[in-house]
Enzyme design. Structure first.
Site, PDB file in Angstrom:
ATOM      1  CB  SER A 103       2.029  -7.807   6.579  1.00  0.00           C
ATOM      2  OG  SER A 103       1.741  -8.884   5.616  1.00  0.00           O
ATOM      3  CE1 TYR A 121       5.732  -4.815   3.166  1.00  0.00           C
ATOM      4  CE2 TYR A 121       4.111  -7.256   2.578  1.00  0.00           C
ATOM      5  CZ  TYR A 121       4.693  -6.025   2.996  1.00  0.00           C
ATOM      6  OH  TYR A 121       3.122  -5.548   4.027  1.00  0.00           O
ATOM      7  CE  LYS A 174       5.250  -3.996   5.929  1.00  0.00           C
ATOM      8  NZ  LYS A 174       6.141  -3.397   6.421  1.00  0.00           N
TER       9      LYS A 174
HETATM   10  P1  NAD Z   1       0.833   2.456   0.747  1.00  0.00           P
HETATM   11  O1  NAD Z   1       1.853   1.906  -0.349  1.00  0.00           O
HETATM   12  O2  NAD Z   1      -1.065   2.327  -0.256  1.00  0.00           O
HETATM   13  O3  NAD Z   1       1.173   3.062   1.876  1.00  0.00           O
HETATM   14  C1  NAD Z   1       2.069   3.773   2.288  1.00  0.00           C
HETATM   15  C2  NAD Z   1       2.910   4.760   1.863  1.00  0.00           C
HETATM   16  O4  NAD Z   1       4.099   4.854   2.414  1.00  0.00           O
HETATM   17  C3  NAD Z   1       2.747   5.709   0.420  1.00  0.00           C
HETATM   18  O5  NAD Z   1       2.175   6.409   0.991  1.00  0.00           O
HETATM   19  C4  NAD Z   1       3.924   5.830   0.399  1.00  0.00           C
HETATM   20  O6  NAD Z   1       3.514   6.313  -0.312  1.00  0.00           O
HETATM   21  C5  NAD Z   1       4.536   6.229   1.278  1.00  0.00           C
HETATM   22  N1  NAD Z   1       6.108   5.700   1.659  1.00  0.00           N
HETATM   23  C6  NAD Z   1       6.660   4.231   1.466  1.00  0.00           C
HETATM   24  N2  NAD Z   1       8.405   4.515   1.709  1.00  0.00           N
HETATM   25  C7  NAD Z   1       7.992   6.424   2.030  1.00  0.00           C
HETATM   26  C8  NAD Z   1       9.574   6.929   2.734  1.00  0.00           C
HETATM   27  N3  NAD Z   1      10.470   6.154   2.550  1.00  0.00           N
HETATM   28  N4  NAD Z   1       9.084   7.542   2.876  1.00  0.00           N
HETATM   29  C9  NAD Z   1       7.799   8.082   3.533  1.00  0.00           C
HETATM   30  N5  NAD Z   1       6.653   7.950   2.801  1.00  0.00           N
HETATM   31  C10 NAD Z   1       7.370   6.437   2.011  1.00  0.00           C
HETATM   32  O7  NAD Z   1       0.100   1.386   1.281  1.00  0.00           O
HETATM   33  P2  NAD Z   1      -0.287   0.983   2.219  1.00  0.00           P
HETATM   34  O8  NAD Z   1      -1.346  -0.656   1.891  1.00  0.00           O
HETATM   35  O9  NAD Z   1      -1.553   1.857   2.694  1.00  0.00           O
HETATM   36  O10 NAD Z   1       0.382   0.100   3.667  1.00  0.00           O
HETATM   37  C11 NAD Z   1       0.726   0.933   4.073  1.00  0.00           C
HETATM   38  C12 NAD Z   1       1.318  -0.376   5.686  1.00  0.00           C
HETATM   39  O11 NAD Z   1       0.735  -1.492   5.649  1.00  0.00           O
HETATM   40  C13 NAD Z   1       3.026  -0.875   4.746  1.00  0.00           C
HETATM   41  O12 NAD Z   1       4.042  -0.650   5.643  1.00  0.00           O
HETATM   42  C14 NAD Z   1       2.070  -2.297   4.517  1.00  0.00           C
HETATM   43  O13 NAD Z   1       3.834  -3.508   4.290  1.00  0.00           O
HETATM   44  C15 NAD Z   1       2.053  -2.470   5.178  1.00  0.00           C
HETATM   45  N6  NAD Z   1       0.874  -4.006   5.299  1.00  0.00           N
HETATM   46  C16 NAD Z   1      -0.188  -3.194   4.335  1.00  0.00           C
HETATM   47  C17 NAD Z   1      -1.712  -4.388   3.495  1.00  0.00           C
HETATM   48  C18 NAD Z   1      -2.086  -4.576   2.576  1.00  0.00           C
HETATM   49  O14 NAD Z   1      -2.277  -5.001   1.850  1.00  0.00           O
HETATM   50  N7  NAD Z   1      -2.042  -3.542   1.794  1.00  0.00           N
HETATM   51  C19 NAD Z   1      -0.862  -5.375   4.257  1.00  0.00           C
HETATM   52  C20 NAD Z   1      -0.283  -6.195   5.665  1.00  0.00           C
HETATM   53  C21 NAD Z   1       0.556  -5.423   5.755  1.00  0.00           C
HETATM   54  C1  UD1 Z   2      -1.266 -10.786  -0.609  1.00  0.00           C
HETATM   55  C2  UD1 Z   2       0.264 -10.039  -0.849  1.00  0.00           C
HETATM   56  C3  UD1 Z   2       0.294 -10.552   0.922  1.00  0.00           C
HETATM   57  C4  UD1 Z   2       0.176  -9.261   1.760  1.00  0.00           C
HETATM   58  C5  UD1 Z   2      -1.656  -9.759   1.980  1.00  0.00           C
HETATM   59  C6  UD1 Z   2      -2.316  -9.007   2.332  1.00  0.00           C
HETATM   60  C7  UD1 Z   2       1.383 -11.037  -2.851  1.00  0.00           C
HETATM   61  C8  UD1 Z   2       1.610 -12.448  -3.283  1.00  0.00           C
HETATM   62  N1  UD1 Z   2       1.523 -11.205  -1.588  1.00  0.00           N
HETATM   63  O1  UD1 Z   2      -1.506 -11.888  -0.786  1.00  0.00           O
HETATM   64  O2  UD1 Z   2       2.017 -10.497   1.277  1.00  0.00           O
HETATM   65  O3  UD1 Z   2       0.767  -9.744   2.927  1.00  0.00           O
HETATM   66  O4  UD1 Z   2      -1.822  -9.745  -0.043  1.00  0.00           O
HETATM   67  O5  UD1 Z   2      -2.478  -7.712   2.050  1.00  0.00           O
HETATM   68  O6  UD1 Z   2       0.801 -10.451  -2.943  1.00  0.00           O
HETATM   69  N2  UD1 Z   2      -6.092 -13.901  -6.722  1.00  0.00           N
HETATM   70  C9  UD1 Z   2      -6.307 -14.224  -7.600  1.00  0.00           C
HETATM   71  N3  UD1 Z   2      -6.951 -13.912  -8.598  1.00  0.00           N
HETATM   72  C10 UD1 Z   2      -5.939 -12.001  -8.238  1.00  0.00           C
HETATM   73  C11 UD1 Z   2      -5.239 -11.753  -7.382  1.00  0.00           C
HETATM   74  C12 UD1 Z   2      -5.140 -12.824  -6.704  1.00  0.00           C
HETATM   75  O7  UD1 Z   2      -7.192 -14.896  -8.463  1.00  0.00           O
HETATM   76  O8  UD1 Z   2      -5.882 -11.899  -9.862  1.00  0.00           O
HETATM   77  C13 UD1 Z   2      -6.191 -15.010  -5.413  1.00  0.00           C
HETATM   78  C14 UD1 Z   2      -5.477 -15.589  -4.421  1.00  0.00           C
HETATM   79  O9  UD1 Z   2      -4.820 -16.673  -4.941  1.00  0.00           O
HETATM   80  C15 UD1 Z   2      -5.540 -14.998  -3.093  1.00  0.00           C
HETATM   81  C16 UD1 Z   2      -6.359 -14.355  -3.522  1.00  0.00           C
HETATM   82  O10 UD1 Z   2      -6.971 -13.910  -4.743  1.00  0.00           O
HETATM   83  O11 UD1 Z   2      -6.093 -16.391  -3.184  1.00  0.00           O
HETATM   84  C17 UD1 Z   2      -5.967 -13.255  -2.560  1.00  0.00           C
HETATM   85  O12 UD1 Z   2      -5.104 -12.590  -3.438  1.00  0.00           O
HETATM   86  P1  UD1 Z   2      -4.381 -11.390  -2.499  1.00  0.00           P
HETATM   87  O13 UD1 Z   2      -4.964  -9.975  -2.842  1.00  0.00           O
HETATM   88  O14 UD1 Z   2      -3.324 -11.117  -3.492  1.00  0.00           O
HETATM   89  O15 UD1 Z   2      -3.952 -11.378  -0.973  1.00  0.00           O
HETATM   90  P2  UD1 Z   2      -3.078 -12.003  -0.886  1.00  0.00           P
HETATM   91  O16 UD1 Z   2      -2.295 -13.218  -1.089  1.00  0.00           O
HETATM   92  O17 UD1 Z   2      -2.853 -13.109   0.711  1.00  0.00           O
END
Ligand code: NAD
Ligand code: UD1
Length: 343
Positions: free
Chosen positions: A125, A149, A153
């Site tokens: 991330s 968190y 990573k």
């Molecule tokens: P998500 O929660 O939708 O998907 C994660 C999946 O993993 C879920 O289906 C959950 O049930 C499963 N899971 C969790 N722990 C488990 C375990 N111990 N064994 C088996 N399954 C398990 O999240 P996502 O948004 O799809 O994110 C996927 C990956 O990307 C994560 O590693 C997250 O940290 C990373 N990531 C997400 C974002 C984002 O904004 N969504 C941003 C940066 C990184």
């Molecule tokens: C979040 C995660 C970060 C992750 C990233 C990508 C948190 C604190 N951080 O950060 O770990 O890597 O997503 O998925 O959750 N905002 C509003 N109102 C809201 C929600 C958000 O104004 O209700 C603003 C925030 O202040 C920010 C922007 O929208 O400026 C994006 O916020 P968000 O979607 O939470 O993403 P990140 O802050 O980048």
């Protein structure tokens, strides 16, 4: 055609990636404990792709289950999404995060090593960069995390670097995602937050759907062009395609490399609100409130490594992501719990 283990395959990004893998002709085995997802997502993945996958319910920390899985399938590689991802929760429950995200990855890497499967694509991330000194953010920027968190990573990335340095049979790409938004254009799969969304895009969708009254914009006094926070929002379908490219890369290269996946463009909160309104015709009520603790002003990627190493670049803009995300939200107002499913 390759056979891939996809952990967390039913989740938001995993399900979109499973579609991309199936559509590219690969075989997919999903391992998910459904702690933050629904098995229905995998049914829909198969419907979209028109091809079956194998869905296994279980935990990546279950070593006996992993041994059985690796004995039963000749995997060509692993894409590891399974993790907990809520920043606030990680501060309150650090042990759960270190156990699941670090412990789970160690257990998976051990099973892979034993089975001789050493191609690995990891979900990292942009949170590993903390508050950046320079924009756009390159992979050379220092890693400094600000919450458990993010620390999980960074720790896993360290493990992966050490592993690849110790044994050149390992081939690893750590994908540092910026802000994934949107949904598959079919409207069948998308992000399905359990609770009040922490992140901006799902919150906007729920305001549009009438589930929330208004968006709270966290500060309009940031040092940015319109005073609201700026991020690099990336269509989840583009992100899924990046995983396909990363898997192709690990088939050809050894070592460990971190790669940013972002568009290279910064978009403010208010710009995203306006893009959503323009793309969907739905007005978004909002009010300005104080800053969210721990937030940063601006964050966007330098995505040139992704293009150079993986041959990947983002194709879609935020308008398209808004239209696609809204289609998913409208058809599934209560996510995968929506009665009667898609209309
Ligand atoms: P998500 O929660 O939708 O998907 C994660 C999946 O993993 C879920 O289906 C959950 O049930 C499963 N899971 C969790 N722990 C488990 C375990 N111990 N064994 C088996 N399954 C398990 O999240 P996502 O948004 O799809 O994110 C996927 C990956 O990307 C994560 O590693 C997250 O940290 C990373 N990531 C997400 C974002 C984002 O904004 N969504 C941003 C940066 C990184
Ligand atoms: C979040 C995660 C970060 C992750 C990233 C990508 C948190 C604190 N951080 O950060 O770990 O890597 O997503 O998925 O959750 N905002 C509003 N109102 C809201 C929600 C958000 O104004 O209700 C603003 C925030 O202040 C920010 C922007 O929208 O400026 C994006 O916020 P968000 O979607 O939470 O993403 P990140 O802050 O980048």
């Amino acid at each position: 055609m390759a056979t891939l283990l996809v952990t967390g395959g039913a989740g938001y990004i995993g399900s979109h990636t499973a579609v991309a893998l199936l559509e590219a002709g690969h075989r997919v085995v999903s391992l998910d404990n459904y702690s933050n997802s629904s098995p229905l997502a995998l049914e829909r993945v198969q419907r979209i792709a028109g091809r079956p996958l194998t869905a296994v319910e279980g935990d990546v920390r279950d070593a006996a289950l992993l041994a059985r899985l690796f004995a039963g399938h000749a995997f060509d590689g692993v894409i590891h999404f399974a993790a907990l991802k809520a920043v606030g929760e990680s501060v309150a429950q650090p042990l759960a995060y270190y156990e699941n995200n670090v412990g789970g990855t160690l257990s998976l890497l051990r099973a892979m090593d034993t089975a001789g499967v050493r191609r690995f694509v990891f979900s990292s991330s942009a949170t590993v960069y903390g508050a950046p000194d320079l924009l756009p953010i390159t992979e050379q920027a220092p890693v400094r995390t600000t919450n458990p968190y993010g620390a999980t990573k960074a720790m896993v990335e360290q493990v992966l670097r050490d592993l690849a340095a110790a044994d050149d049979r390992w081939s690893v790409v750590s994908l540092r995602y910026f802000n994934p938004i949107g949904a598959h254009p079919s409207g069948e799969i998308g992000e399905d937050p359990n609770d009040i969304p922490n992140n901006l895009f799902p919150f906007i969708c729920q305001v549009a759907a009438g589930r929330r009254e208004q968006l709270a914009v966290f500060g309009d006094d940031w040092p940015t062009p319109d005073g609201t926070g700026v991020r690099d929002y990336l269509h989840v379908v583009d992100l899924a395609a990046g995983h396909l490219r990363a898997f192709e890369f690990v088939q050809r290269h050894a070592g460990m490399v971190p790669v940013n996946l972002g568009t290279g463009r910064g978009v403010s909160v208010l710009q995203l609100v306006r893009a959503f309104e323009a793309a969907t015709g739905q007005p978004i009520a909002y009010r300005i409130v104080g800053r969210r603790p721990g937030d940063i002003a601006e964050c966007w990627a330098d995505p040139t490594s992704a293009e150079r190493l993986l041959g990947w670049r983002a194709e879609f803009g935020v308008e398209r992501a808004c239209a696609d995300g809204w289609r998913w939200q409208r058809r599934n107002p209560d996510g995968y719990r929506t009665k009667g499913g898609i209309t």
